[in-house]
Design a protein around this motif. Structure first.
Motif, PDB file in Angstrom:
ATOM      1  N   ARG A   9     -40.094 -36.095 -70.556  1.00  0.00           N
ATOM      2  CA  ARG A   9     -39.667 -36.297 -69.171  1.00  0.00           C
ATOM      3  C   ARG A   9     -40.506 -35.435 -68.245  1.00  0.00           C
ATOM      4  O   ARG A   9     -40.919 -34.341 -68.604  1.00  0.00           O
ATOM      5  N   GLY A  10     -40.688 -35.919 -67.020  1.00  0.00           N
ATOM      6  CA  GLY A  10     -41.332 -35.135 -65.977  1.00  0.00           C
ATOM      7  C   GLY A  10     -42.686 -34.599 -66.392  1.00  0.00           C
ATOM      8  O   GLY A  10     -43.532 -35.307 -66.904  1.00  0.00           O
ATOM      9  N   LYS A  11     -42.873 -33.324 -66.186  1.00  0.00           N
ATOM     10  CA  LYS A  11     -44.169 -32.690 -66.464  1.00  0.00           C
ATOM     11  C   LYS A  11     -44.475 -32.597 -67.950  1.00  0.00           C
ATOM     12  O   LYS A  11     -45.600 -32.343 -68.346  1.00  0.00           O
ATOM     13  N   HIS A  19     -49.639 -38.148 -64.544  1.00  0.00           N
ATOM     14  CA  HIS A  19     -49.640 -37.154 -63.482  1.00  0.00           C
ATOM     15  C   HIS A  19     -50.836 -37.284 -62.544  1.00  0.00           C
ATOM     16  O   HIS A  19     -51.194 -36.332 -61.863  1.00  0.00           O
TER      17      HIS A  19
END
Length: 159
Positions: A9-11, A19
């Motif tokens: 998830r996310g970074k 990204h």
């Protein structure tokens, strides 16, 4: 992102395109018209550097559409070239449909929550306004009564 048996998830997402500040323009020009027609895309991608180092040879992209609104896509990356069977593509479309519904329901729930908050704030503001208006009216009436009573009892004149 789900990769190598792990949910990222996310970074923590390790996919190289996750990204990038600018999405790939090729999606806008080449893929978007096809995705908006609800087409599943199967593409050989083994020649891209970030796929070579990860062993990815092919992707299957299933659009997430609600009406005419493109919400995103589900992308399955494969380390082998393969021919997908019709039932596998049907399953991918069913999964995308369920994900689309879940996303839309979450969006509607957020809207309903915001609407409820706004309605409560408006009700609270009306209640405060009504209460203060009544209180101020009561104070004005009491002051008017006091103005009439004080001069007769004390000889003072109030204006």
């Amino acid at each position: 992102n789900y990769e190598n048996g792990q949910i990222q998830r996310g970074k923590a997402i390790q996919h190289p395109c996750a990204h990038t500040p600018e999405p790939l323009r090729q999606w806008d020009d080449e893929y978007m018209p096809l995705l908006k027609q609800r087409q599943i895309l199967i593409q050989d991608v083994g020649h891209y550097a970030h796929n070579i180092e990860r062993g990815i040879k092919q992707i299957l992209v299933v659009p997430l559409l609600f009406g005419d609104t493109f919400l995103g896509n589900i992308t399955l990356r494969s380390k082998h070239y393969r021919q997908y069977q019709p039932e596998e593509l049907e399953l991918a479309q069913a999964l995308a449909y369920q994900a689309t519904l879940a996303i839309q329901l979450m969006h509607w729930a957020e809207e309903a929550q915001q609407t409820a908050i706004l309605e409560e704030r408006n009700r609270f503001a009306r209640d405060i306004h009504d209460t203060l208006a009544q209180a101020f009216t009561g104070i004005v009436i009491q002051l008017e009564a006091a103005k009439r009573l004080i001069p007769s009892e004390t000889g003072l004149v109030l204006e």
